[in-house]
Structures are given as C-alpha cells and as structure tokens.
Scaffold this motif. Structure first.
Motif, short mmCIF file in Angstrom:
data_model
loop_
_atom_site.label_atom_id
_atom_site.label_comp_id
_atom_site.label_asym_id
_atom_site.label_seq_id
_atom_site.Cartn_x
_atom_site.Cartn_y
_atom_site.Cartn_z
N ASP A 19 -95.59 87.61 -34.90
CA ASP A 19 -94.58 87.21 -33.89
C ASP A 19 -94.36 86.00 -34.36
O ASP A 19 -94.73 85.43 -35.40
CB ASP A 19 -95.54 87.41 -32.57
CG ASP A 19 -96.26 86.26 -32.20
OD1 ASP A 19 -96.73 85.38 -33.17
OD2 ASP A 19 -97.15 86.46 -31.37
N THR A 31 -90.24 90.09 -32.56
CA THR A 31 -90.23 89.01 -31.56
C THR A 31 -91.53 89.04 -30.50
O THR A 31 -91.76 88.02 -30.03
CB THR A 31 -88.97 89.27 -30.78
OG1 THR A 31 -88.92 90.46 -30.42
CG2 THR A 31 -87.81 89.00 -31.72
N GLN A 32 -92.13 90.02 -30.43
CA GLN A 32 -93.30 90.48 -29.49
C GLN A 32 -94.40 91.36 -30.19
O GLN A 32 -93.84 92.50 -30.45
CB GLN A 32 -92.70 90.81 -28.26
CG GLN A 32 -93.78 90.67 -27.17
CD GLN A 32 -93.16 90.95 -25.92
OE1 GLN A 32 -92.25 91.58 -25.59
NE2 GLN A 32 -93.90 90.36 -24.85
#
Length: 230
Positions: free
Chosen positions: A85, A122-123
């Motif tokens: 991440d 992103t996550q």
C-alpha cells in the motif's frame, strides 16, 4: 511481461548488495530471480533463507548458508510481496513462508521489497490475507478468527484452510502449521487488524507486514520505480 518486470526489480536490488554481507533471502517467484542473480554475479555473501525451497536454491547457485543465532546480523533482506500500500505496509505469505519471512525481515538492518508494479495497491485486502495457525484445535482458532475479524469491522470474511498442492489434505508451512486465507476485500486499518489477529490463541503470525519495509522496488514494462518508506 510480468516475469520480466519481476526480474528487473530483482536486478535493481543487486545495487544494495555488498561483499561480506549476510543476506536475508526471501521466498516466491520474484525472490527466486534475486537469489539466482546473487549466485550468478558471484557475490561473497552468506544467506539466511526464509524457506526450505529458498535454502535449496541458494545452495544450488553457490550461496553459503548461515544458521542464525543471537549474534547474527542480517545486513539486508530482500523479498517479494503480494500487495503493497502507499505507506509501505504489505500482505505477504502467498508462498506459504510468512513466519520465517517475518522473522528475517524483522531482524534485518534493511528490508527491501521487490515486486512487479501490479502489486502496488491503494488499499490492502484484495489479495487474501494469509494467517498461519497451530494445527491443534484449528477449528477453534478459525472460529476465534471470525470473531476477531467481526470485532475489527471485517464482518462476513471468507476463511479457507489452504489446501495442499495436489489437492490432498491441507498445506503445511515449513514449521508444520496450517494457513488460513482470509478474503477480506479491504483492510481499513492494517496495523490494528494485525495486532487483533495476533492476539488470538492459536495464531502464529499474520501475513500483514507493518512498518518493516525500507524500500520497495517495482519492476515495470520499461524499467523500475522506487518507493522509499523510511
């Protein structure tokens, strides 16, 4: 192209290697490239492998192996990742070596991740989170994991005991433990989730690597990109 990208990342990590180092050697398809390259380039190093497979490969390519003790200094560890991440937190363990990988990463003076660019997210959470558990009472541990996940806001998680390759029985780590793969979708607070799951009796460790990576090297179609974390 993905395998080429993995090899580019592995080649870039060689810039961190110096003769005389003790290297932590990771596990998985990207780490294989790194181990082979270290052997091919003839570096005068010792290796601390994070799995039996990596130990066998290191010996095959001529890397001296070290059995770590309390005095061992691991100068540099290089390993792959399943997800990374923006904060440099990782999901690892797709190859089943998460405990030994985490021991090596934690002990290393510097920890470098090599991965193809598709591992950048992103996550965390799209990749199933591996959780290594003790075989005794594993059903009770899985039940407790469900409860801990629900308490952490991860209700409805699908938990699966990882099958053995070939489809007979369940996969075992080199330490003889089972792996539960938790399909979570999204992990909102990786550090808190790691802490909560690690407190469950029967859990050996999770595939969440929090605050361990110093640099991530991403292999791309044309070169590499670096993300320095700390």
């Amino acid at each position: 192209m993905t395998d080429d990208a993995k090899k580019r990342a592995a080649e870039a990590a060689l810039e961190e290697v110096r003769d005389g180092m003790t290297l932590g050697l990771g596990t998985g398809s990207t780490a294989v490239h790194f181990v082979r390259l270290v052997g091919e380039r003839g570096f005068d190093v010792r290796g601390v492998p994070s799995s039996d497979d990596t130990a066998a490969l290191a010996q095959e390519v001529g890397i001296e192996l070290a059995v770590p003790d309390e005095t061992t200094r691991i100068d540099l560890a290089v390993d792959g990742a399943d997800e990374v991440d923006p904060d440099g937190h990782l999901i690892k363990g797709g190859g089943g070596a998460l405990l030994r990988e985490k021991i090596v990463a934690q002990a290393a003076e510097r920890f470098v991740i090599i991965a193809d660019a598709s591992k950048r997210v992103t996550q965390l959470g799209a990749f199933p989170l591996p959780v290594e558990i003790e075989r005794f009472g594993w059903g009770l541990t899985v039940r407790a994991l469900r409860e801990a996940l629900a308490a952490a806001g991860q209700e409805g998680a699908e938990l699966t005991l990882r099958p053995a390759k070939g489809g007979s029985g369940f996969a075992l780590t080199d330490g003889g433990n089972y792996i539960v793969d938790a399909r979570l979708g999204r992990i909102h607070d990786p550090a808190a989730l790691d802490a909560a799951l690690t407190m469950v009796p029967g859990v050996v460790t999770t595939g969440l690597f929090i605050g361990l990576a110093d640099r991530i090297i991403y292999g791309t179609e044309t070169g590499t990109e670096n993300q320095d974390v700390r």
